[in-house]
Design a protein around this motif. Structure first.
Motif, PDB file in Angstrom:
ATOM      1  N   LYS A  35       0.817  -1.210   0.000  1.00  0.00           N
ATOM      2  CA  LYS A  35       0.000   0.000   0.000  1.00  0.00           C
ATOM      3  C   LYS A  35       0.846   1.253   0.000  1.00  0.00           C
ATOM      4  N   TYR A  36       1.968   1.228   0.760  1.00  0.00           N
ATOM      5  CA  TYR A  36       2.841   2.396   0.859  1.00  0.00           C
ATOM      6  C   TYR A  36       4.238   1.987   0.421  1.00  0.00           C
ATOM      7  N   PRO A  37       4.540   2.185  -0.862  1.00  0.00           N
ATOM      8  CA  PRO A  37       5.797   1.686  -1.414  1.00  0.00           C
ATOM      9  C   PRO A  37       7.044   2.190  -0.724  1.00  0.00           C
ATOM     10  N   ASN A  38       7.004   3.388  -0.149  1.00  0.00           N
ATOM     11  CA  ASN A  38       8.202   3.940   0.513  1.00  0.00           C
ATOM     12  C   ASN A  38       8.414   3.375   1.903  1.00  0.00           C
ATOM     13  N   ALA A 174     -15.773   7.729 -20.790  1.00  0.00           N
ATOM     14  CA  ALA A 174     -14.568   7.616 -19.959  1.00  0.00           C
ATOM     15  C   ALA A 174     -13.848   6.312 -20.284  1.00  0.00           C
ATOM     16  N   PHE A 175     -12.582   6.236 -19.836  1.00  0.00           N
ATOM     17  CA  PHE A 175     -11.743   5.061 -20.050  1.00  0.00           C
ATOM     18  C   PHE A 175     -11.520   4.341 -18.727  1.00  0.00           C
ATOM     19  N   THR A 176     -11.454   3.035 -18.786  1.00  0.00           N
ATOM     20  CA  THR A 176     -10.927   2.258 -17.664  1.00  0.00           C
ATOM     21  C   THR A 176      -9.564   1.730 -18.076  1.00  0.00           C
ATOM     22  N   ASN A 177      -8.619   1.833 -17.182  1.00  0.00           N
ATOM     23  CA  ASN A 177      -7.247   1.438 -17.485  1.00  0.00           C
ATOM     24  C   ASN A 177      -6.754   0.464 -16.420  1.00  0.00           C
ATOM     25  N   LYS A 178      -6.181  -0.639 -16.838  1.00  0.00           N
ATOM     26  CA  LYS A 178      -5.618  -1.604 -15.900  1.00  0.00           C
ATOM     27  C   LYS A 178      -4.242  -2.025 -16.383  1.00  0.00           C
ATOM     28  N   VAL A 179      -3.306  -2.043 -15.456  1.00  0.00           N
ATOM     29  CA  VAL A 179      -1.927  -2.443 -15.753  1.00  0.00           C
ATOM     30  C   VAL A 179      -1.538  -3.565 -14.804  1.00  0.00           C
ATOM     31  N   VAL A 180      -1.003  -4.654 -15.364  1.00  0.00           N
ATOM     32  CA  VAL A 180      -0.492  -5.766 -14.560  1.00  0.00           C
ATOM     33  C   VAL A 180       0.995  -5.898 -14.844  1.00  0.00           C
ATOM     34  N   SER A 263      -6.116   2.329  -7.581  1.00  0.00           N
ATOM     35  CA  SER A 263      -5.118   1.294  -7.313  1.00  0.00           C
ATOM     36  C   SER A 263      -4.930   1.078  -5.817  1.00  0.00           C
ATOM     37  N   GLU A 264      -4.321  -0.073  -5.487  1.00  0.00           N
ATOM     38  CA  GLU A 264      -3.945  -0.334  -4.097  1.00  0.00           C
ATOM     39  C   GLU A 264      -2.692   0.433  -3.714  1.00  0.00           C
ATOM     40  N   ILE A 265      -1.821   0.661  -4.691  1.00  0.00           N
ATOM     41  CA  ILE A 265      -0.610   1.447  -4.448  1.00  0.00           C
ATOM     42  C   ILE A 265      -0.959   2.922  -4.579  1.00  0.00           C
ATOM     43  N   GLU A 298      -4.840   0.414 -11.336  1.00  0.00           N
ATOM     44  CA  GLU A 298      -6.119   0.688 -11.991  1.00  0.00           C
ATOM     45  C   GLU A 298      -6.445   2.170 -11.902  1.00  0.00           C
ATOM     46  N   GLN A 299      -6.979   2.702 -12.991  1.00  0.00           N
ATOM     47  CA  GLN A 299      -7.376   4.105 -13.028  1.00  0.00           C
ATOM     48  C   GLN A 299      -8.630   4.258 -13.899  1.00  0.00           C
ATOM     49  N   ILE A 300      -9.255   5.406 -13.719  1.00  0.00           N
ATOM     50  CA  ILE A 300     -10.286   5.871 -14.634  1.00  0.00           C
ATOM     51  C   ILE A 300      -9.749   7.123 -15.307  1.00  0.00           C
ATOM     52  N   PHE A 301      -9.793   7.142 -16.635  1.00  0.00           N
ATOM     53  CA  PHE A 301      -9.362   8.313 -17.403  1.00  0.00           C
ATOM     54  C   PHE A 301     -10.606   9.026 -17.931  1.00  0.00           C
ATOM     55  N   PHE A 302     -10.549  10.341 -17.900  1.00  0.00           N
ATOM     56  CA  PHE A 302     -11.660  11.121 -18.453  1.00  0.00           C
ATOM     57  C   PHE A 302     -11.098  12.224 -19.329  1.00  0.00           C
ATOM     58  N   ALA A 303     -11.693  12.418 -20.499  1.00  0.00           N
ATOM     59  CA  ALA A 303     -11.316  13.512 -21.391  1.00  0.00           C
ATOM     60  C   ALA A 303     -12.597  14.027 -22.030  1.00  0.00           C
ATOM     61  N   GLY A 304     -13.076  15.165 -21.533  1.00  0.00           N
ATOM     62  CA  GLY A 304     -14.343  15.651 -22.054  1.00  0.00           C
ATOM     63  C   GLY A 304     -14.833  16.892 -21.351  1.00  0.00           C
ATOM     64  N   PRO A 305     -16.114  17.208 -21.507  1.00  0.00           N
ATOM     65  CA  PRO A 305     -16.693  18.415 -20.905  1.00  0.00           C
ATOM     66  C   PRO A 305     -16.899  18.262 -19.407  1.00  0.00           C
ATOM     67  N   LYS A 306     -16.801  19.361 -18.685  1.00  0.00           N
ATOM     68  CA  LYS A 306     -16.996  19.335 -17.231  1.00  0.00           C
ATOM     69  C   LYS A 306     -18.493  19.482 -16.918  1.00  0.00           C
ATOM     70  N   ASN A 307     -19.238  18.478 -17.373  1.00  0.00           N
ATOM     71  CA  ASN A 307     -20.671  18.407 -17.109  1.00  0.00           C
ATOM     72  C   ASN A 307     -20.879  17.573 -15.855  1.00  0.00           C
ATOM     73  N   ILE A 308     -21.568  18.128 -14.860  1.00  0.00           N
ATOM     74  CA  ILE A 308     -21.631  17.478 -13.556  1.00  0.00           C
ATOM     75  C   ILE A 308     -22.333  16.129 -13.623  1.00  0.00           C
ATOM     76  N   GLU A 309     -23.388  16.005 -14.467  1.00  0.00           N
ATOM     77  CA  GLU A 309     -24.074  14.711 -14.580  1.00  0.00           C
ATOM     78  C   GLU A 309     -23.180  13.667 -15.233  1.00  0.00           C
ATOM     79  N   THR A 310     -22.456  14.088 -16.277  1.00  0.00           N
ATOM     80  CA  THR A 310     -21.532  13.173 -16.954  1.00  0.00           C
ATOM     81  C   THR A 310     -20.458  12.686 -15.997  1.00  0.00           C
ATOM     82  N   LEU A 311     -19.882  13.609 -15.238  1.00  0.00           N
ATOM     83  CA  LEU A 311     -18.817  13.247 -14.306  1.00  0.00           C
ATOM     84  C   LEU A 311     -19.318  12.329 -13.198  1.00  0.00           C
ATOM     85  N   LYS A 312     -20.517  12.604 -12.670  1.00  0.00           N
ATOM     86  CA  LYS A 312     -21.091  11.750 -11.630  1.00  0.00           C
ATOM     87  C   LYS A 312     -21.389  10.358 -12.167  1.00  0.00           C
TER      88      LYS A 312
END
Length: 533
Positions: A35-38, A174-180, A263-265, A298-312
């Motif tokens: 959880k805490y790499p350092n 939006a995008f979902t991103n996963k890295v293993v 992510s957990e990290i 794991e992350q969620i990527f967003f690229a678009g308008p700052k519309n509150i309903e879309t973001l929620k």
């Protein structure tokens, strides 16, 4: 002998307790390291060296070719691949260089020059690309398209295998991103980053009187706190680090590119901007423990308008990128009320007018109290003058008698300021709402007001703001001394100049509010004459 056995250290209960404590301690240490790499960094380095010594034969055999490719500029001579994607909301090209996005266009919007809205603009980086922190260059992926908007890439970093899966959800925009990462080595442990680049396109204002209303900024949520860094107005280079980050974005008033960590990290963030080079960049940085056999991000990527309903709809935490400032507790309800008004009338300008009237009716009781207090103050002015002459050499007695006189006649010298004080936070909240609501972007009102998010090109509303404020001032009785009255007389002019560079939607609010004040004052004066008669 039995008594000795019972008290012995090696009885079953003691052994069980020792094993249990050891298991709990080991589990806790493993969790902290992950959880805490350092945490416990020296032990990680030692473990990394041991892991390198005890590498499996297969990994050791594969290492030389991979390391050689990694040490040369043509790391992993993978054929360059690009895939294009387009739907009604977005167009982008994904490349195998870091699996970053190029030519990101928001299809439903244009800028003030009628050009496409582009996000993640940079000559050196691509949006959401993945890099090795130690080399500051994108990983080279063997990229495949599983389906439109769904991509999988595999990259080799020495003995480490990095598998990245990126999926675009057209419904959520939006995008979902996963890295293993398998067999993470020292190079990986130094850090993996995801990049959000942008060009500085908002010009710096050259006037202190008319600051640029447009802006670009970094928004970072870290350690439960939020921080906004305006880089388009920066006079010198910006470079900041933030620990324990959960959300980072690069945005303008109306559009954002953001990374939400899942992510957990726990990552950190670096934000940099160069006004001279017209570049800005945010990096989300992960520093995993090298002794882990495998980890995932794991992350969620967003690229678009700052519309509150879309973001929620994407994630409950993502609307935080709409920064309404200090008065957010007022701004959010005002935004929802304005949207409710729009749903009834279908015009954002009329929705602003309805919101203005609603706000003025809410503060009307305080305005009535203020009017009564001011009438009382006017009534006792001759008595106050007598007290000043009587106790001119005794300030303490003057204050005592003045307070007693005001209490007797229910007069409050600050009563006239109360409605204005109540409207100040509402004004600033609306300033942020109108200045960052994508709903008002390019939304027309009537006549010459073709965009409520832009200044009035003919200055009609700013001039109306000044005239209506001046007329309201003249109609309002005052107890101020002449010097204060002269200063207040300049306020309409100041507000007129202030409104020249602000959105016409905000000028519309101020005009309607001032007209309401004039009508209100007319009835107050009419009622006062009746009482006098």
């Amino acid at each position: 002998m039995q008594e000795q056995n019972k008290s012995s250290f090696f009885d079953p209960k003691t052994i069980f307790a020792v094993v249990l404590v050891a298991a709990v301690w080991f589990g806790w240490q493993t969790y902290l390291t992950k959880k805490y790499p350092n945490y416990n960094k020296p032990a990680q380095k030692t473990a990394t060296k041991e892991a390198a010594k005890t590498a499996t034969p297969d990994a050791a055999a594969a290492a030389p070719a991979t390391v050689e490719a990694q040490s040369t500029p043509t790391q992993g001579q993978i054929t360059e691949k690009e895939y294009q994607f387009q739907d009604q909301n977005i167009t982008f090209t994904i490349t195998n260089h870091g699996m970053g996005l190029k030519n990101v266009v928001l299809n439903k919007y244009i800028d003030y020059e009628k050009k496409p809205i582009l996000l993640g603009q940079s000559e050196t980086d691509t949006l959401f690309e993945m890099k090795l922190l130690s080399q500051q260059k994108p990983l080279e992926f063997d990229l495949k398209e599983e389906a439109p908007g769904q991509y999988v890439g595999v990259a080799q970093v020495g003995t480490s295998t990095v598998t990245r899966t990126l999926k675009y959800d057209s419904e959520k925009q939006a995008f979902t991103n996963k890295v293993v990462v398998e067999n993470p080595n020292e190079q990986v442990a130094q850090g993996l980053t995801f990049v959000v680049p942008e060009k500085i396109t908002v010009p710096q204002s050259t006037s202190w009187l008319f600051p640029s209303y447009q802006h670009q900024d970094f928004f970072v949520k870290h350690n439960g706190k939020t921080e906004t860094v305006n880089f388009s107005a920066a006079k010198e280079n910006v470079a900041k680090q933030f620990p324990s980050v959960s959300l980072v974005s690069v945005s303008s008033q109306y559009f954002a590119a953001a990374i939400l960590d899942k992510s957990e990290i726990i990552p950190e963030t670096s934000v940099t901007a160069s006004p001279e080079g017209k570049t800005a960049k945010a990096e989300l940085i992960y520093k995993p423990a090298a002794n882990l056999p495998k980890f995932s991000l794991e992350q969620i990527f967003f690229a678009g308008p700052k519309n509150i309903e879309t973001l929620k709809h994407v994630d409950a935490e993502l609307p935080a990128v709409i920064d309404h400032g200090f008065f957010e507790v007022i701004a959010r309800p005002l935004l929802y009320v304005m949207k409710a008004c729009f749903s009834m009338v279908g015009n954002w300008g009329i929705a602003i007018i309805l919101l203005t009237l609603l706000v003025r009716f809410c503060v009307l009781p305080f305005a009535i109290m203020s009017a009564k207090s001011m009438k009382a103050m006017q009534k006792i002015q001759p008595l106050l003058q007598n007290l000043r002459e009587k106790y001119k050499n005794d300030p303490m007695a003057l204050n005592r008698e003045t307070m007693a006189l005001m209490k007797e006649h229910k007069a409050n010298p600050l009563g006239g300021c109360l409605p204005m004080l109540l409207q100040i936070p509402i004004f600033f909240a609306l300033y942020r709402v109108i200045g960052s609501s994508i709903e008002l972007y390019h939304s027309p009102f009537y006549g010459w007001i073709t965009d409520l998010s832009s200044p009035d090109k003919f200055f009609v509303l700013p001039i109306l703001v000044g005239l209506t404020m001046f007329l309201q001032q003249k109609m309002t009785p005052t107890t101020m001394d002449p010097a204060q009255a002269k200063i207040m007389a300049f306020l309409p002019l100041v507000f007129t100049l202030f409104m020249l560079q602000l959105p016409s939607g905000l000028a519309l609010y101020m005009t309607v509010s001032a007209v309401f004040g004039i009508v209100q004052q007319y009835f107050f004066l009419k009622d006062s004459k009746k009482v006098t008669a």
